[in-house]
Design an enzyme around this catalytic site. Structure first.
Site, mmCIF file in Angstrom:
data_model
loop_
_atom_site.group_PDB
_atom_site.id
_atom_site.type_symbol
_atom_site.label_atom_id
_atom_site.label_comp_id
_atom_site.label_asym_id
_atom_site.label_seq_id
_atom_site.Cartn_x
_atom_site.Cartn_y
_atom_site.Cartn_z
ATOM 1 N N ASN A 1 0.869 -1.185 0.000
ATOM 2 C CA ASN A 1 0.000 0.000 0.000
ATOM 3 C C ASN A 1 0.902 1.230 0.000
ATOM 4 O O ASN A 1 2.123 1.113 0.105
ATOM 5 C CB ASN A 1 -0.961 -0.004 1.199
ATOM 6 C CG ASN A 1 -0.208 -0.097 2.511
ATOM 7 O OD1 ASN A 1 0.651 0.743 2.798
ATOM 8 N ND2 ASN A 1 -0.493 -1.117 3.307
ATOM 9 N N ASP B 1 1.498 -8.889 1.180
ATOM 10 C CA ASP B 1 2.350 -7.907 1.864
ATOM 11 C C ASP B 1 2.731 -8.438 3.258
ATOM 12 O O ASP B 1 3.919 -8.463 3.640
ATOM 13 C CB ASP B 1 1.546 -6.593 1.980
ATOM 14 C CG ASP B 1 2.423 -5.392 2.318
ATOM 15 O OD1 ASP B 1 3.655 -5.569 2.370
ATOM 16 O OD2 ASP B 1 1.870 -4.295 2.525
HETATM 17 N N1 AR6 Z 1 1.990 -15.722 -2.353
HETATM 18 C C1 AR6 Z 1 1.434 -15.355 -3.531
HETATM 19 N N2 AR6 Z 1 0.276 -14.685 -3.635
HETATM 20 C C2 AR6 Z 1 -0.361 -14.375 -2.490
HETATM 21 C C3 AR6 Z 1 0.147 -14.709 -1.211
HETATM 22 C C4 AR6 Z 1 1.380 -15.416 -1.176
HETATM 23 N N3 AR6 Z 1 1.949 -15.775 -0.029
HETATM 24 N N4 AR6 Z 1 -0.718 -14.250 -0.278
HETATM 25 C C5 AR6 Z 1 -1.735 -13.670 -0.940
HETATM 26 N N5 AR6 Z 1 -1.537 -13.745 -2.265
HETATM 27 P P1 AR6 Z 1 -3.439 -8.849 -1.672
HETATM 28 P P2 AR6 Z 1 -3.859 -6.320 -3.118
HETATM 29 C C6 AR6 Z 1 -2.360 -13.282 -3.381
HETATM 30 O O1 AR6 Z 1 -4.662 -8.643 -0.875
HETATM 31 O O2 AR6 Z 1 -5.175 -6.797 -3.600
HETATM 32 C C7 AR6 Z 1 -2.362 -5.507 1.780
HETATM 33 O O3 AR6 Z 1 -2.886 -5.340 3.046
HETATM 34 C C8 AR6 Z 1 -3.832 -13.096 -3.115
HETATM 35 O O4 AR6 Z 1 -4.505 -14.342 -3.174
HETATM 36 O O5 AR6 Z 1 -2.249 -9.339 -0.968
HETATM 37 O O6 AR6 Z 1 -2.939 -5.648 -4.067
HETATM 38 C C9 AR6 Z 1 -1.484 -4.347 1.352
HETATM 39 O O7 AR6 Z 1 -0.782 -3.763 2.438
HETATM 40 C C10 AR6 Z 1 -4.219 -12.189 -4.277
HETATM 41 O O8 AR6 Z 1 -4.474 -12.974 -5.460
HETATM 42 O O9 AR6 Z 1 -2.987 -7.487 -2.424
HETATM 43 C C11 AR6 Z 1 -2.475 -3.409 0.756
HETATM 44 O O10 AR6 Z 1 -3.102 -2.624 1.751
HETATM 45 C C12 AR6 Z 1 -2.960 -11.361 -4.523
HETATM 46 O O11 AR6 Z 1 -1.921 -12.003 -3.770
HETATM 47 C C13 AR6 Z 1 -3.480 -4.313 0.119
HETATM 48 O O12 AR6 Z 1 -3.417 -5.537 0.843
HETATM 49 C C14 AR6 Z 1 -3.057 -9.918 -4.057
HETATM 50 O O13 AR6 Z 1 -3.801 -9.851 -2.862
HETATM 51 C C15 AR6 Z 1 -3.122 -4.616 -1.316
HETATM 52 O O14 AR6 Z 1 -4.152 -5.341 -1.908
#
Ligand code: AR6
Length: 315
Positions: free
Chosen positions: A23, A33
């Site tokens: 973020n 993250d």
């Molecule tokens: N390895 C690979 N992909 C993953 C993993 C992992 N270990 N964990 C989750 N994903 P998101 P955004 C996938 O929510 O939508 C955070 O709080 C997940 O299934 O991580 O860009 C940040 O600080 C999804 O398909 O990121 C921001 O505030 C993808 O990663 C916010 O979330 C992205 O999900 C960013 O939101």
């Protein structure tokens, strides 16, 4: 080139750079993250605190600390607001700016999560489409290897209805042509690697046909690599015209890149010693897409991955 898609946890990827979906504060959060901060350890947050945040669509790098990668590239995806607020362009910038930064850092391999497809609400199929197209476009002329990491066994890169339609198409195409009982043949998802015919082993006729089609279509080497999802070094071997035995997925990627219908695709593929088969999942999926004039490599790879049918090119 090329792009690979895998189902995994990005914190375990053995690559030069892992991209984080962060973020604007860069001070950590949930989802990927959170997982990256946990895996990298507390020193990551310390370095992040010195960066002064990051704007949406931009990217900043830190060291990888306890992760296997050298660098973590933090990018901030757009929050999905229905699609009318420049989300696609912003998401595409995340991939482009992260890759540019990785290249400046001398990285040869980069792994991305599906940016914005979690907490930020971007529809997964669309997010995957933007990811693959943006990466594929960027890699034209670059030999970096990029992996798109899909998290979770149930995360699909296409709408369920479309996956079902293609499954039906495969099932109908492979059913025995009997008038009576039509039994569905259950296809194993992992089939043995097809072997080329012997007369194609020297690779000369395939190489000549590829160069000829490239000249007719006025396609440069880097553009062919992009369209076929192969590296410049593999293309150099093909251009030399001998010695290297292509795998079917590589030959199919190249044939698909240089054809706009399945007849010419099959003809080119046969010069590499392979048949375009109505009993192989990947071939049928390519045929399904080509019949709908969907010949773009990003679309083909996303569809193959969604149906567990391998990938084209060097993926
Ligand atoms: N390895 C690979 N992909 C993953 C993993 C992992 N270990 N964990 C989750 N994903 P998101 P955004 C996938 O929510 O939508 C955070 O709080 C997940 O299934 O991580 O860009 C940040 O600080 C999804 O398909 O990121 C921001 O505030 C993808 O990663 C916010 O979330 C992205 O999900 C960013 O939101």
């Amino acid at each position: 080139m090329p792009i690979t898609i895998v189902r995994d946890d990005i914190t375990r990827m053995d690559v030069d750079a892992v991209v984080n979906a962060a973020n604007t504060t860069l001070l950590g959060g949930g989802g990927v993250d959170g997982a990256i901060h946990r895996a990298a350890g507390p020193m990551l947050l310390k370095e992040c605190m010195t960066l002064g945040g990051c704007k949406m669509g931009q990217a900043k790098a830190t060291k990888g600390y306890d992760m296997p990668c050298k660098y973590i590239i933090h990018t901030v995806g757009p929050v999905w607001n229905g699609g009318g607020f420049g989300e696609e362009q912003l998401l595409s910038s995340c991939y482009k700016n992260s890759l540019e930064l990785a290249e400046q850092l001398g990285c040869k391999s980069v792994a991305f999560p599906l940016i914005s497809a979690g907490a930020y609400g971007y529809p997964i199929a669309d997010a995957a489409d933007v990811a693959l197209r943006s990466i594929n476009e960027y890699l034209c002329g670059s030999d970096m290897r990029v992996t798109l990491v899909v998290f979770g066994l149930r995360t699909q890169l296409m709408d369920e209805a479309e996956i079902e339609e293609i499954r039906r198409y495969i099932s109908e195409s492979t059913a025995p042509p009997t008038g009576g009982l039509r039994r569905r043949r259950i296809l194993p998802s992992a089939q043995p690697e097809p072997q080329p015919t012997e007369q194609a082993q020297d690779g000369k006729s395939f190489s000549q046909a590829v160069i000829k089609r490239m000249t007719e279509l006025e396609i440069a080497d880097s553009e062919l690599c992009r369209r076929a999802n192969i590296s410049g070094s593999l293309f150099a071997k093909i251009r030399e015209g001998g010695g290297y035995q292509l795998k079917k997925s590589e030959a199919l990627g190249i044939a698909a890149a240089l054809s706009d219908d399945t007849d010419s695709l099959a003809e080119l593929l046969s010069l590499a010693g392979y048949s375009f088969s109505s009993s192989e999942r990947a071939d049928l999926i390519v045929k399904y897409l080509f019949d709908k004039h969907r010949t773009d490599i990003a679309d083909i790879e996303r569809t193959l991955f969604s149906l567990d049918a391998g990938l084209l090119g060097e993926a």
